[in-house]
Enzyme design. Structure first.
Site, PDB file in Angstrom:
ATOM      1  N   GLY A  46       0.777  -1.206  -0.068  1.00  0.00           N
ATOM      2  CA  GLY A  46      -0.030   0.255   0.197  1.00  0.00           C
ATOM      3  C   GLY A  46       0.688   1.298   0.118  1.00  0.00           C
ATOM      4  CD  GLU A 100       0.864   0.310   7.309  1.00  0.00           C
ATOM      5  OE1 GLU A 100       0.662   0.703   6.126  1.00  0.00           O
ATOM      6  OE2 GLU A 100       0.672  -0.727   7.981  1.00  0.00           O
ATOM      7  CG  ASP A 101      -1.465   1.719   2.819  1.00  0.00           C
ATOM      8  OD1 ASP A 101      -1.518   1.432   4.039  1.00  0.00           O
ATOM      9  OD2 ASP A 101      -2.082   0.761   2.151  1.00  0.00           O
ATOM     10  CG  ASP A 104      -9.221  -0.154   9.311  1.00  0.00           C
ATOM     11  OD1 ASP A 104     -10.000   0.772   9.371  1.00  0.00           O
ATOM     12  OD2 ASP A 104      -9.481  -1.327   8.966  1.00  0.00           O
ATOM     13  CE  LYS A 132     -10.629   3.335   6.302  1.00  0.00           C
ATOM     14  NZ  LYS A 132     -11.219   1.951   5.969  1.00  0.00           N
ATOM     15  CG  PHE A 153     -12.834  -0.508   1.545  1.00  0.00           C
ATOM     16  CD1 PHE A 153     -11.943  -0.937   2.204  1.00  0.00           C
ATOM     17  CD2 PHE A 153     -12.440  -0.374   0.246  1.00  0.00           C
ATOM     18  CE1 PHE A 153     -10.885  -1.948   1.934  1.00  0.00           C
ATOM     19  CE2 PHE A 153     -11.485  -1.148  -0.336  1.00  0.00           C
ATOM     20  CZ  PHE A 153     -10.532  -1.993   0.776  1.00  0.00           C
ATOM     21  CB  VAL A 154     -10.195   5.036   0.793  1.00  0.00           C
ATOM     22  CG1 VAL A 154     -11.346   6.056   1.294  1.00  0.00           C
ATOM     23  CG2 VAL A 154      -9.513   4.710   1.916  1.00  0.00           C
ATOM     24  CG  ASP A 160      -5.622  -4.004  -2.266  1.00  0.00           C
ATOM     25  OD1 ASP A 160      -5.127  -3.456  -1.147  1.00  0.00           O
ATOM     26  OD2 ASP A 160      -5.869  -4.987  -2.484  1.00  0.00           O
ATOM     27  NE  ARG A 166      -1.998  -3.080  -4.114  1.00  0.00           N
ATOM     28  CZ  ARG A 166      -2.161  -3.369  -2.683  1.00  0.00           C
ATOM     29  NH1 ARG A 166      -2.007  -2.323  -2.028  1.00  0.00           N
ATOM     30  NH2 ARG A 166      -2.343  -4.538  -2.262  1.00  0.00           N
TER      31      ARG A 166
HETATM   32  P1  IMP Z   1      -4.758  -2.287  10.230  1.00  0.00           P
HETATM   33  O1  IMP Z   1      -4.048  -3.209  10.561  1.00  0.00           O
HETATM   34  O2  IMP Z   1      -6.262  -2.746  10.612  1.00  0.00           O
HETATM   35  O3  IMP Z   1      -4.667  -0.812  10.668  1.00  0.00           O
HETATM   36  O4  IMP Z   1      -5.039  -2.224   8.722  1.00  0.00           O
HETATM   37  C1  IMP Z   1      -3.883  -1.638   7.924  1.00  0.00           C
HETATM   38  C2  IMP Z   1      -4.036  -2.273   6.620  1.00  0.00           C
HETATM   39  O5  IMP Z   1      -5.315  -2.521   6.182  1.00  0.00           O
HETATM   40  C3  IMP Z   1      -3.425  -1.163   5.746  1.00  0.00           C
HETATM   41  O6  IMP Z   1      -2.120  -1.091   5.414  1.00  0.00           O
HETATM   42  C4  IMP Z   1      -4.173  -1.358   4.300  1.00  0.00           C
HETATM   43  O7  IMP Z   1      -3.355  -2.363   3.639  1.00  0.00           O
HETATM   44  C5  IMP Z   1      -5.541  -2.323   4.593  1.00  0.00           C
HETATM   45  N1  IMP Z   1      -6.682  -1.223   4.901  1.00  0.00           N
HETATM   46  C6  IMP Z   1      -7.273  -0.605   5.826  1.00  0.00           C
HETATM   47  N2  IMP Z   1      -8.235  -0.036   5.446  1.00  0.00           N
HETATM   48  C7  IMP Z   1      -8.134   0.071   4.053  1.00  0.00           C
HETATM   49  C8  IMP Z   1      -9.087   0.856   3.210  1.00  0.00           C
HETATM   50  O8  IMP Z   1      -9.914   1.442   3.611  1.00  0.00           O
HETATM   51  N3  IMP Z   1      -8.857   0.505   1.777  1.00  0.00           N
HETATM   52  C9  IMP Z   1      -7.681  -0.170   1.503  1.00  0.00           C
HETATM   53  N4  IMP Z   1      -7.033  -0.760   2.190  1.00  0.00           N
HETATM   54  C10 IMP Z   1      -7.184  -0.635   3.630  1.00  0.00           C
END
Ligand code: IMP
Length: 176
Positions: A46, A100-101, A104, A132, A153-154, A160, A166
């Site tokens: 990402g 990080e991208d 979440d 978020k 979701f984005v 992606d 992407r």
């Molecule tokens: P986390 O571990 O729940 O914080 O998730 C992080 C990872 O989930 C990110 O690096 C993304 O790859 C993916 N992710 C979380 N939200 C989204 C979204 O809205 N769109 C696409 N990928 C997401």
């Protein structure tokens, strides 16, 4: 509106707004890391586009490297973080900046910070393009945040939906 696989997305953050914010963050990082020559580690897949742009506006000498983890399948987090690949770089006494991208639930970042800490770096900071806050489940310090966004979701700009989207240069948000 665009379609990625079976879903419809609407334009949410355009490329000029992204570039402006990325440059601001790059400037701030350059200031904070003056004399520090950080190791900048992007989280694949990402963060490839964000780090590509961000690294161009970082003016201090820096190493740029990538690691890979994955915790996502389709639209919702699986809650499981898989192994980290590529964390071979020598990080002892280095100033590490994790890129990080999106953060979440925060699970990936927490896991990543644990692993990086074991390498005894001099410091660790985090940067994420998107955050978020309403989805956050794990306490994590985010030092630089591009945009705080709602829990929707984005895709685009590295992010992606099921492997697609992407390469879209702007950020799109799921409709409904
Ligand atoms: P986390 O571990 O729940 O914080 O998730 C992080 C990872 O989930 C990110 O690096 C993304 O790859 C993916 N992710 C979380 N939200 C989204 C979204 O809205 N769109 C696409 N990928 C997401």
């Amino acid at each position: 509106m665009i379609q990625v696989k079976d879903k419809i997305f609407k334009r949410y953050i355009d490329n000029s707004a992204i570039q402006k914010r990325v440059m601001e963050i790059g400037k701030q990082i350059s200031k904070d890391y003056a004399e520090k020559s950080p190791v900048i580690i992007g989280v694949l897949n990402g963060a490839f586009m964000f780090l590509s742009d961000l690294s161009k506006s970082i003016t201090v000498p820096a190493e740029v490297s990538f690691i890979k983890i994955s915790s996502y399948e389709g639209e919702t987090s699986t809650g499981k973080v898989k192994n980290i690949l590529g964390l071979g770089t020598e990080l002892e006494n280095r100033h590490v900046l994790i890129v990080e991208d999106i953060v979440d639930t925060g699970l990936s970042m927490v896991h990543l910070l644990d692993q990086v800490r074991k390498k005894n770096p001099a410091s660790i900071k985090t940067v994420t393009l998107l955050h978020k806050p309403d989805a956050l489940k794990h306490q994590v310090v985010l030092d630089y945040v591009g945009f705080e966004i709602p829990n929707k979701f984005v895709v685009g700009y590295g992010l992606d939906y099921d492997g697609f989207g992407r390469n879209i240069p702007e950020i799109y948000q799921l409709t409904t």
